[in-house]
Scaffold this motif. Sequence first.
Motif, mmCIF file in Angstrom:
data_model
loop_
_atom_site.group_PDB
_atom_site.id
_atom_site.type_symbol
_atom_site.label_atom_id
_atom_site.label_comp_id
_atom_site.label_asym_id
_atom_site.label_seq_id
_atom_site.Cartn_x
_atom_site.Cartn_y
_atom_site.Cartn_z
ATOM 1 N N ILE A 104 0.868 -1.483 -0.235
ATOM 2 C CA ILE A 104 0.204 0.095 0.154
ATOM 3 C C ILE A 104 1.002 1.337 0.102
ATOM 4 N N ARG A 105 1.896 1.537 0.710
ATOM 5 C CA ARG A 105 3.082 2.675 0.987
ATOM 6 C C ARG A 105 3.496 2.744 -0.473
ATOM 7 N N THR A 106 3.942 1.339 -1.006
ATOM 8 C CA THR A 106 4.254 1.787 -2.203
ATOM 9 C C THR A 106 3.252 2.376 -3.312
ATOM 10 N N ARG A 107 2.368 2.246 -3.343
ATOM 11 C CA ARG A 107 1.137 2.643 -4.005
ATOM 12 C C ARG A 107 0.961 4.123 -3.950
ATOM 13 N N ILE A 108 0.792 4.116 -2.885
ATOM 14 C CA ILE A 108 0.630 5.988 -2.679
ATOM 15 C C ILE A 108 1.648 7.006 -2.114
ATOM 16 N N GLU A 109 3.329 6.255 -2.919
ATOM 17 C CA GLU A 109 3.948 6.968 -1.764
ATOM 18 C C GLU A 109 4.153 8.443 -3.114
ATOM 19 N N LEU A 110 4.032 8.472 -3.835
ATOM 20 C CA LEU A 110 4.406 9.029 -5.220
ATOM 21 C C LEU A 110 2.854 10.004 -5.402
ATOM 22 N N LEU A 111 1.879 10.121 -4.698
ATOM 23 C CA LEU A 111 0.438 10.381 -5.467
ATOM 24 C C LEU A 111 0.794 11.697 -4.271
ATOM 25 N N GLU A 112 0.060 12.643 -4.725
ATOM 26 C CA GLU A 112 0.602 14.269 -4.674
ATOM 27 C C GLU A 112 -1.214 14.217 -3.109
ATOM 28 N N THR A 113 -2.160 13.881 -3.577
ATOM 29 C CA THR A 113 -3.112 14.425 -2.141
ATOM 30 C C THR A 113 -3.584 13.208 -1.849
ATOM 31 N N ASN A 114 -3.805 13.857 -0.744
ATOM 32 C CA ASN A 114 -4.973 12.958 0.615
ATOM 33 C C ASN A 114 -5.774 12.051 0.350
ATOM 34 N N TRP A 115 -6.605 13.211 -0.419
ATOM 35 C CA TRP A 115 -7.372 11.825 -1.214
ATOM 36 C C TRP A 115 -7.110 11.254 -2.483
ATOM 37 N N GLU A 116 -6.149 10.959 -3.113
ATOM 38 C CA GLU A 116 -5.895 10.096 -4.486
ATOM 39 C C GLU A 116 -5.017 9.161 -2.852
ATOM 40 N N GLN A 117 -5.213 9.730 -1.821
ATOM 41 C CA GLN A 117 -3.865 8.205 -0.673
ATOM 42 C C GLN A 117 -4.468 7.807 -0.368
ATOM 43 N N LEU A 118 -5.964 8.015 0.147
ATOM 44 C CA LEU A 118 -7.186 7.097 0.573
ATOM 45 C C LEU A 118 -7.753 6.059 -0.615
ATOM 46 N N GLY A 155 -4.566 2.085 10.853
ATOM 47 C CA GLY A 155 -4.480 3.252 10.822
ATOM 48 C C GLY A 155 -3.728 4.389 9.600
ATOM 49 N N LEU A 156 -2.786 3.004 8.905
ATOM 50 C CA LEU A 156 -3.217 3.873 7.294
ATOM 51 C C LEU A 156 -4.326 4.648 7.071
ATOM 52 N N LEU A 157 -5.481 3.505 7.217
ATOM 53 C CA LEU A 157 -6.810 3.900 6.975
ATOM 54 C C LEU A 157 -7.417 4.967 7.849
ATOM 55 N N GLN A 158 -6.908 4.642 8.988
ATOM 56 C CA GLN A 158 -7.805 6.039 9.358
ATOM 57 C C GLN A 158 -7.289 7.341 9.275
ATOM 58 N N GLU A 159 -6.295 7.515 9.367
ATOM 59 C CA GLU A 159 -4.909 8.980 8.991
ATOM 60 C C GLU A 159 -5.312 9.837 8.099
ATOM 61 N N PRO A 160 -6.090 8.651 6.590
ATOM 62 C CA PRO A 160 -6.256 10.180 5.136
ATOM 63 C C PRO A 160 -7.180 10.253 5.725
ATOM 64 N N ILE A 161 -8.511 9.345 6.312
ATOM 65 C CA ILE A 161 -10.295 9.925 7.192
ATOM 66 C C ILE A 161 -10.405 10.945 7.675
ATOM 67 N N GLN A 162 -9.512 10.740 8.338
ATOM 68 C CA GLN A 162 -9.511 12.101 9.495
ATOM 69 C C GLN A 162 -8.622 13.221 8.989
ATOM 70 N N MET A 163 -7.009 13.136 7.779
ATOM 71 C CA MET A 163 -6.926 14.491 7.145
ATOM 72 C C MET A 163 -8.200 14.437 6.326
ATOM 73 N N ALA A 164 -8.708 13.754 5.804
ATOM 74 C CA ALA A 164 -9.970 14.157 4.467
ATOM 75 C C ALA A 164 -11.132 15.663 5.171
ATOM 76 N N MET A 165 -11.654 14.221 6.703
ATOM 77 C CA MET A 165 -12.444 15.328 7.435
ATOM 78 C C MET A 165 -11.983 17.391 7.144
ATOM 79 N N ASP A 166 -10.772 16.267 8.573
ATOM 80 C CA ASP A 166 -9.753 18.053 8.551
ATOM 81 C C ASP A 166 -10.073 19.467 7.561
ATOM 82 N N GLU A 167 -9.726 18.455 6.086
ATOM 83 C CA GLU A 167 -9.473 19.427 5.201
ATOM 84 C C GLU A 167 -11.186 19.458 4.566
ATOM 85 N N GLY A 168 -11.814 19.449 4.805
ATOM 86 C CA GLY A 168 -13.506 19.189 4.654
ATOM 87 C C GLY A 168 -13.665 18.514 3.202
#
Length: 195
Positions: free
Chosen positions: A76-90, A132-145
């Motif tokens: 998962i980390r390999t697939r998301i590491e070069l993505l620019e936005t939190n939404w794309e990473q999620l 945690g890898l799932l929860q973190e971007p979800i929380q960030m997406a919430m925080d970013e609206g």
Amino acid sequence: MPAKLTKAEQTRRTRRAILDRARYLFATKGYAATGTEEIISELGITRGALYHQFNDKLGVFKAVVVEAYGEITAHIRTRIELLETNWEQLVVGCQAFLEVAQQEDLRRLVFIEAPAVLAADTLVEIDQYGFGLLQEPIQMAMDEGQLQVIDGEGFAHVVNGALNELAAWVAQSESPQRLKTAQQLVEALLIRHRS
């Protein structure tokens, strides 16, 4: 003349050999059909050495599954590491998890055998880092609206449950279409809650 191995190195090599052999057997034959004698017979070690390292067959299986979950997280980390936005990473992170369900070396071990053999609370414990890898971007997406849900942690559990069920469904087939459908479904679930 080869250098004599230290006790620690011998222990490490024995442990690694047991894990590698057990993983192969559990992934190809299943937990129930694999005996401890079969794990050690080709390794030239005693059953006592296996029990010293892992206590029992269940201990070996749990250690194999822990390593497999680490590989999933690395994928998962390999697939998301070069993505620019939190939404794309999620989105891509969720889809990458589903890809693993069709990887032959992990399919049976993680998505068929592990849920049948290990207690649910043990699997939750093993998957804490992945969760945690799932929860973190979800929380960030919430925080970013970007995500509108009642509770970030609760929604992470909803998505995690959906991912686990979809992965089990994907693991039952080698069809690329089933994987694609599962990936579309999880993306649709996320988009439905996007602000």
